[in-house]
Design an enzyme around this catalytic site. Structure first.
Site, PDB file in Angstrom:
ATOM      1  CB  CYS A   1      -0.977  -0.017   1.175  1.00  0.00           C
ATOM      2  SG  CYS A   1      -0.257   0.256   2.803  1.00  0.00           S
ATOM      3  CB  THR A   2       0.273   4.815   0.371  1.00  0.00           C
ATOM      4  OG1 THR A   2      -0.605   4.677  -0.748  1.00  0.00           O
ATOM      5  CG2 THR A   2       1.083   6.104   0.214  1.00  0.00           C
ATOM      6  N   GLY A   3       1.623   3.784   2.833  1.00  0.00           N
ATOM      7  CA  GLY A   3       2.465   4.036   4.003  1.00  0.00           C
ATOM      8  C   GLY A   3       2.826   2.821   4.821  1.00  0.00           C
ATOM      9  CG  ASN A   4       4.135  -1.495   5.546  1.00  0.00           C
ATOM     10  OD1 ASN A   4       5.178  -1.782   6.104  1.00  0.00           O
ATOM     11  ND2 ASN A   4       3.193  -2.388   5.348  1.00  0.00           N
ATOM     12  CB  THR A   5       0.721   2.999   8.812  1.00  0.00           C
ATOM     13  OG1 THR A   5       0.001   3.883   7.956  1.00  0.00           O
ATOM     14  CG2 THR A   5       2.189   3.376   8.860  1.00  0.00           C
ATOM     15  CB  CYS A   6      -3.943   1.825   6.842  1.00  0.00           C
ATOM     16  SG  CYS A   6      -3.794   3.391   7.680  1.00  0.00           S
ATOM     17  NE  ARG A   7      -4.791   1.362   1.379  1.00  0.00           N
ATOM     18  CZ  ARG A   7      -4.691   2.034   0.248  1.00  0.00           C
ATOM     19  NH1 ARG A   7      -5.561   1.832  -0.723  1.00  0.00           N
ATOM     20  NH2 ARG A   7      -3.722   2.913   0.059  1.00  0.00           N
TER      21      ARG A   7
ATOM     22  CG  ASP B   1      -5.797   4.974   2.113  1.00  0.00           C
ATOM     23  OD1 ASP B   1      -5.708   4.548   3.286  1.00  0.00           O
ATOM     24  OD2 ASP B   1      -4.926   5.700   1.587  1.00  0.00           O
TER      25      ASP B   1
END
Length: 154
Positions: free
Chosen positions: A7-13, A118
């Site tokens: 994903c983008t930040g590797n903190t959620c999805r 997201d």
């Protein structure tokens, strides 16, 4: 076989996806499959977002030890299947050498090629909806991995 979620930040999805897949892999006893995650714009060693932590805990999963990792060529080269949350993540994985091993998660799971929603910045209900979306897609993606592997070992 190594599966990588991006994903983008590797903190959620992608951390949620990694944790969901890890649980499903254990429940299904798929010994040949390992899983990881990374983000295309991740800061190294950031914790999972509060929303991801809370929703994971609601499902009996502890993301407290998660630390983000930036997507890098060595992570891409070490993965046999790369499942991305959106088209720009797919483009980045392919640019790092993941061509023919990278897909949108939703498409790989047999659905329409669309991004996974997201939840970043959303309330807990948004995180819950993303969790359920991931759970359904990952279940189907693991089915595909198992079927594809059984075909290739015949």
């Amino acid at each position: 076989m190594h599966l990588l979620f991006v994903c983008t930040g590797n903190t959620c999805r992608s951390p949620l996806a990694e944790a969901i897949a890890r649980r499903m892999i254990a429940d299904r006893a798929i010994p040949y499959l390992t899983v990881g995650s990374a983000g295309t714009s991740a800061w190294a060693d950031a914790p999972a977002s509060d929303g991801a932590l809370l929703v994971a805990l609601e499902h009996g999963i502890d993301l407290g030890d998660h630390r983000s990792r930036p997507l890098a060529q060595e992570l891409v080269s070490g993965a046999q299947v790369i499942l991305t949350m959106g088209p720009h993540h797919l483009d980045r994985a392919e640019a790092l050498g993941g061509t023919r091993r990278s897909w949108l998660l939703t498409e790989y799971a047999g659905g329409a090629p669309r991004p996974v929603s997201d939840p970043f910045g959303g309330d807990l209900d948004v995180y819950r909806a993303t969790y359920l979306e991931l759970e359904q897609a990952i279940d189907a993606a693991l089915d595909r991995i198992v079927v594809d592997r059984s075909r290739s070992t015949r």
